[in-house]
Enzyme design. Structure first.
Site, PDB file in Angstrom:
ATOM      1  CG  HIS A 131      46.029  64.588  17.289  1.00  0.00           C
ATOM      2  ND1 HIS A 131      46.084  63.787  16.177  1.00  0.00           N
ATOM      3  CD2 HIS A 131      44.713  64.783  17.558  1.00  0.00           C
ATOM      4  CE1 HIS A 131      44.847  63.502  15.786  1.00  0.00           C
ATOM      5  NE2 HIS A 131      43.999  64.083  16.616  1.00  0.00           N
ATOM      6  CG  HIS A 136      41.915  68.181  15.107  1.00  0.00           C
ATOM      7  ND1 HIS A 136      40.980  67.587  14.291  1.00  0.00           N
ATOM      8  CD2 HIS A 136      42.372  67.196  15.927  1.00  0.00           C
ATOM      9  CE1 HIS A 136      40.876  66.288  14.609  1.00  0.00           C
ATOM     10  NE2 HIS A 136      41.716  66.025  15.593  1.00  0.00           N
ATOM     11  CD  GLU A 177      40.712  62.629  14.624  1.00  0.00           C
ATOM     12  OE1 GLU A 177      41.923  62.716  14.364  1.00  0.00           O
ATOM     13  OE2 GLU A 177      40.194  63.156  15.620  1.00  0.00           O
ATOM     14  CB  SER A 196      49.541  65.214  13.714  1.00  0.00           C
ATOM     15  OG  SER A 196      48.633  64.147  13.906  1.00  0.00           O
TER      16      SER A 196
END
Ligand SMILES: [Fe+2]
Length: 256
Positions: A131, A136, A177, A196
């Site tokens: 993740h 990111h 996010e 993800s």
């Protein structure tokens, strides 16, 4: 126009985050863990090649991720730092908010080093290295996004009021996010949670999720629901939009 303020030696002066800094013991990852990483990448790349935004895909190449091996965080930082001032910094786990904001302000992205097991390929409640890095870090190679993220941390680090922090948390949630962006008329994904997660991304692509134009007020007023797949997300037109939105949020805070 977007001035990169490099972290320099600021990392050495971390206070709240200091107890959480750790090392990535890269040589201790097992062949099975590298194979799990490779499987996770195999599951996500085809969809992302069609539906991730150009900036994410460019960043993925730039930071040098390898499809069949877990990422080495030091190697990523060596590539990122000269470009945007960011490093990908190993931490021991979940950070309290003051430590988290302090690290963002210093352009250090707190990154877990553990990897989910083969029994939870589709979903893990706690963020893992897949993740954090696959989701990111490619965006940290984009200068405007990189400046936005640092500015977000610097503003939040100075706020004590829980209600204000919760509202600004929504801005993080619906951009960093779960952010979407319009690219030549198509909705593309850039937020780590959509990058993800196959389920979240498919939900966006197949129209299960309403996509509204990004609006700072609406985002600040839309509570986050962490226990279900999203039915509403927000699409920006360009990364300048969230850069400017964060400055607008800061102006309002100063005026209040
Ligand atoms: Fe995340």
């Amino acid at each position: 126009m977007h001035i990169v303020e490099k972290a320099g030696t600021k990392g050495a002066s971390l206070v709240a985050a200091a107890p959480y800094l750790t090392e990535q013991r890269y040589e201790e990852y097992t062949p099975e863990q590298h194979e799990v990483w490779a499987e996770l990448v195999r599951r996500r790349r085809p969809q992302l090649e069609a539906h991730a935004c150009r900036e994410y895909l460019d960043g993925y190449q730039f930071i040098g991720l390898e499809d069949d091996r877990l990422p080495n965080l030091s190697a990523i930082s060596r590539r990122l730092k000269p470009r945007t001032g960011w490093s990908t910094t190993p931490v021991s786990g979940f950070l309290p908010s003051d430590a988290f904001f302090e690290m963002l302000d210093a352009r250090m992205f707190p990154t877990t080093t553990w990897l989910r097991g083969r029994d939870s390929l589709a979903y893990t409640p706690e963020p893992d290295i897949f993740h954090d890095v696959f989701g990111h870090v490619p965006m940290h190679a984009h200068k405007v996004f990189a400046d936005f993220l640092q500015h977000y941390g610097s503003v939040c680090a100075r706020i004590k009021d829980a209600n204000t922090l919760e509202r600004l948390g929504r801005l993080f949630w619906y951009t960093v996010e779960f952010g979407l962006i319009r690219e030549k008329g198509s909705v593309k994904v850039y937020g780590s949670g959509v990058i993800s997660s196959h389920g979240e991304c498919t939900n966006v692509i197949e129209g299960g999720c309403q996509v509204r134009d990004f609006d700072l007020d609406e985002v600040l007023n839309t509570p986050v629901k962490v226990d279900r797949i999203h039915s509403l997300l927000f699409a920006i037109e360009s990364f300048d939009q969230i850069y400017e939105a964060m400055h607008e949020a800061e102006r309002r805070l100063r005026a209040s």
